[in-house]
Design a protein around this motif. Sequence first.
Motif, short mmCIF file in Angstrom:
data_model
loop_
_atom_site.label_atom_id
_atom_site.label_comp_id
_atom_site.label_asym_id
_atom_site.label_seq_id
_atom_site.Cartn_x
_atom_site.Cartn_y
_atom_site.Cartn_z
N MET B 1 -56.83 33.84 38.18
CA MET B 1 -57.63 35.06 38.14
C MET B 1 -58.31 35.28 39.50
SD MET B 1 -60.80 36.07 35.68
CE MET B 1 -62.04 35.40 36.71
N THR B 2 -58.11 36.45 40.04
CA THR B 2 -58.67 36.73 41.35
C THR B 2 -60.09 37.28 41.24
OG1 THR B 2 -57.92 38.99 41.42
CG2 THR B 2 -56.38 37.32 42.22
N TRP B 3 -60.77 37.20 42.33
CA TRP B 3 -62.11 37.73 42.43
C TRP B 3 -62.10 39.24 42.16
CZ3 TRP B 3 -66.74 36.14 42.05
CH2 TRP B 3 -67.81 36.90 42.53
N ASP B 4 -61.09 39.91 42.72
CA ASP B 4 -60.99 41.36 42.54
C ASP B 4 -60.83 41.73 41.07
OD1 ASP B 4 -61.27 41.78 45.18
OD2 ASP B 4 -59.13 42.10 45.61
N TYR B 5 -60.02 40.91 40.36
CA TYR B 5 -59.82 41.19 38.94
C TYR B 5 -61.14 41.01 38.19
CZ TYR B 5 -58.48 40.90 34.09
OH TYR B 5 -58.42 41.12 32.76
N PHE B 6 -61.81 39.94 38.53
CA PHE B 6 -63.10 39.66 37.88
C PHE B 6 -64.06 40.84 38.05
CE2 PHE B 6 -67.42 37.85 38.20
CZ PHE B 6 -67.53 37.37 36.92
N ILE B 7 -64.15 41.33 39.30
CA ILE B 7 -65.03 42.47 39.54
C ILE B 7 -64.56 43.70 38.77
CG2 ILE B 7 -65.88 44.07 41.33
CD1 ILE B 7 -67.10 41.36 41.59
N ILE B 9 -63.14 43.89 35.90
CA ILE B 9 -63.52 43.93 34.48
C ILE B 9 -65.04 43.89 34.33
CG2 ILE B 9 -61.38 42.97 33.55
CD1 ILE B 9 -62.91 40.28 33.26
N LEU B 10 -65.70 43.29 35.32
CA LEU B 10 -67.15 43.14 35.20
C LEU B 10 -67.86 44.50 35.25
CD1 LEU B 10 -69.47 41.09 34.98
CD2 LEU B 10 -69.59 41.09 37.48
N ILE B 11 -67.38 45.36 36.15
CA ILE B 11 -68.09 46.63 36.33
C ILE B 11 -68.15 47.49 35.07
CG2 ILE B 11 -67.97 48.85 37.58
CD1 ILE B 11 -67.50 47.15 40.10
N PRO B 12 -67.02 47.73 34.39
CA PRO B 12 -67.14 48.51 33.14
C PRO B 12 -67.97 47.78 32.09
CG PRO B 12 -64.89 47.72 33.47
CD PRO B 12 -65.63 47.46 34.74
N MET B 13 -67.91 46.44 32.09
CA MET B 13 -68.71 45.71 31.09
C MET B 13 -70.20 45.85 31.36
SD MET B 13 -66.18 42.70 30.11
CE MET B 13 -66.87 41.39 29.95
N LEU B 14 -70.57 45.82 32.63
CA LEU B 14 -71.98 46.02 32.97
C LEU B 14 -72.39 47.45 32.61
CD1 LEU B 14 -72.40 44.10 36.34
CD2 LEU B 14 -73.20 43.44 34.07
N GLU B 15 -71.45 48.37 32.85
CA GLU B 15 -71.67 49.76 32.46
C GLU B 15 -71.94 49.83 30.95
OE1 GLU B 15 -72.34 53.38 33.86
OE2 GLU B 15 -71.65 51.72 35.10
N THR B 187 -55.48 38.69 28.49
CA THR B 187 -56.22 37.50 28.89
C THR B 187 -57.51 37.45 28.11
OG1 THR B 187 -57.64 36.62 30.64
CG2 THR B 187 -56.91 38.88 30.90
N ILE B 188 -57.99 36.24 27.80
CA ILE B 188 -59.23 36.19 27.03
C ILE B 188 -60.46 36.10 27.93
CG2 ILE B 188 -58.21 35.18 24.97
CD1 ILE B 188 -59.65 32.52 25.93
N MET B 189 -60.22 36.09 29.23
CA MET B 189 -61.32 35.98 30.19
C MET B 189 -62.45 36.98 29.92
SD MET B 189 -61.93 33.83 32.31
CE MET B 189 -63.55 33.70 32.95
N PRO B 190 -62.15 38.25 29.66
CA PRO B 190 -63.22 39.22 29.45
C PRO B 190 -64.17 38.83 28.32
CG PRO B 190 -61.17 40.37 29.78
CD PRO B 190 -60.83 38.90 29.66
N PHE B 191 -63.66 38.16 27.29
CA PHE B 191 -64.54 37.72 26.19
C PHE B 191 -65.59 36.74 26.70
CE2 PHE B 191 -61.35 38.59 22.55
CZ PHE B 191 -61.85 39.88 22.43
N PHE B 192 -65.14 35.83 27.60
CA PHE B 192 -66.10 34.86 28.14
C PHE B 192 -67.12 35.54 29.04
CE2 PHE B 192 -62.61 32.01 26.92
CZ PHE B 192 -63.35 31.11 26.16
N VAL B 193 -66.65 36.54 29.79
CA VAL B 193 -67.58 37.29 30.63
C VAL B 193 -68.61 37.99 29.74
CG1 VAL B 193 -67.83 39.15 32.31
CG2 VAL B 193 -65.87 37.60 32.45
N ALA B 194 -68.13 38.58 28.65
CA ALA B 194 -69.04 39.26 27.72
C ALA B 194 -70.05 38.26 27.17
CB ALA B 194 -68.25 39.91 26.59
#
Lengths: 248, 219
Positions: B1-7, B9-15, B187-194
């Motif tokens: 998972m790249t940093w760019d990908y992380f950002i 998904i992070l931005i809409p989630m923070l939104e 990917t299940i990564m977004p769940f962990f970010v959430a």
Amino acid sequence: MAIIEISKLKKSFGSLDVLKQITFDVNKNDVVAVIGPSGSGKSTMLRSLVHLETIEGGSISVDGDYLVKDGVYPKQQDIKQITSKMGMVFQHFNLFPHLTVKENLEVAPRLLKRESLAVISKRSDELLEKIGLANFSNTHPAKLSGGQKQRVAIARALMLNPEILLFDEPTSALDPELTGEVLQVMKDLAEEHMTMIVVTHEMGFAKEVANRVVFMDNGEIVESGSPTEFFENPQFDRTKAFLRRNLK
Amino acid sequence: MTWDYFISILIPMLEGSKMTILLFLIAIVLSIPLGFLLTLAVKSSFKTLSWLAQIYIYVMRGTPLLLQLLIICFGLPMIPGIGQYLVLDRFVAACLGFVLNYAAYFAEIFRGGLLAIDKGQYEAAKVLGLNKWQTMTRIVVPQMFRIALPSLANESVTLVKDTALLYAVAVPELLHFAQTAVNRDFTIMPFFVAGAIYLVMTLLLTLFFKWIERRYTFE
């Protein structure tokens, strides 16, 4: 001159008669010790004077005004006016835990708005000085010992300049070594001629400080008199038995 | 998972978290006073009012919040006759549901706080000449709040997590964006970010309540 006249006071809790025709007077500057076994009705009698208990029959007059006459109370405003002449000190202090010592003293006079804040603050400082707790004005009650709490409670009652001070077993919740400091404050008040009614188990206080002792048992006054008469020459068997049990 | 990908998904989630936080704030600010009024209603000597308040609390605590939200969002508009006037914005409907539900819980917490106050406090206030209003506002409520604080903190943390129920009535919030990313990117990564974002929110809230508790410790 009688400042409080109690006549034929009657109250029952269910089928239990806690007060049966209680009659007695308190004169100005009297220090009356009310003693008797638990459940004798002495606390109920005291609490009825400030309308914490409602009585069913009889009369109470304070300074010539009826708090209750033949079991009938006047309107709320009059009751408040009459009971405001009396201060009360409770067995469990009942200080307000969320307020500091000084705030405990000042909360009522500030809300009643009869005096300026400066006058109130000056008096609370003086009273704290008098009870020896001037250094504790910003302390919360939880930090105080039982004896200190009770002294604060006495000062709080005095803030409203009562004519009569009522004490409901003021030392019963204290460790024996802490009763002395509270009794000393009460003794000082007696010497300043404060009119006091003290429900107590402290025979020593009744003997030394009170000028009259009232013995209650089973909802009635069995005997009353000067401490000397009462302790040295009790007239009734119930009194004698009580004194035998409590004067060892 | 790249940093760019992380950002990305992070931005809409923070939104989406904005919605979560907004709902939380509206719910807590409105349900605490409403809960207190309910407590007073329960304690009221006017028996009908007391009964109505008790029934209300029983119903709100006795049924799932999700069911209540579904009824407000989808059930109300189906009522014959008046239904057409009860079509609420989804978010508004959700806020309403949360406030109505949480008020019932807060009412029970406050009631517990009131019960813990010794009757000697009322007696002392009365003998000192305070009227009922002064006794309530100066003596009883401050103590009740202090007693209720740990339970209020606990319930507030639950409220943060319950905001995820917005997902069920299709208001886009934090969990919604996580789910979208999971479906899209496999990917299940977004769940962990959430999960991490919820943890940050509950941590801040817990610290906030700890601070209030310390501030209102009367010792």
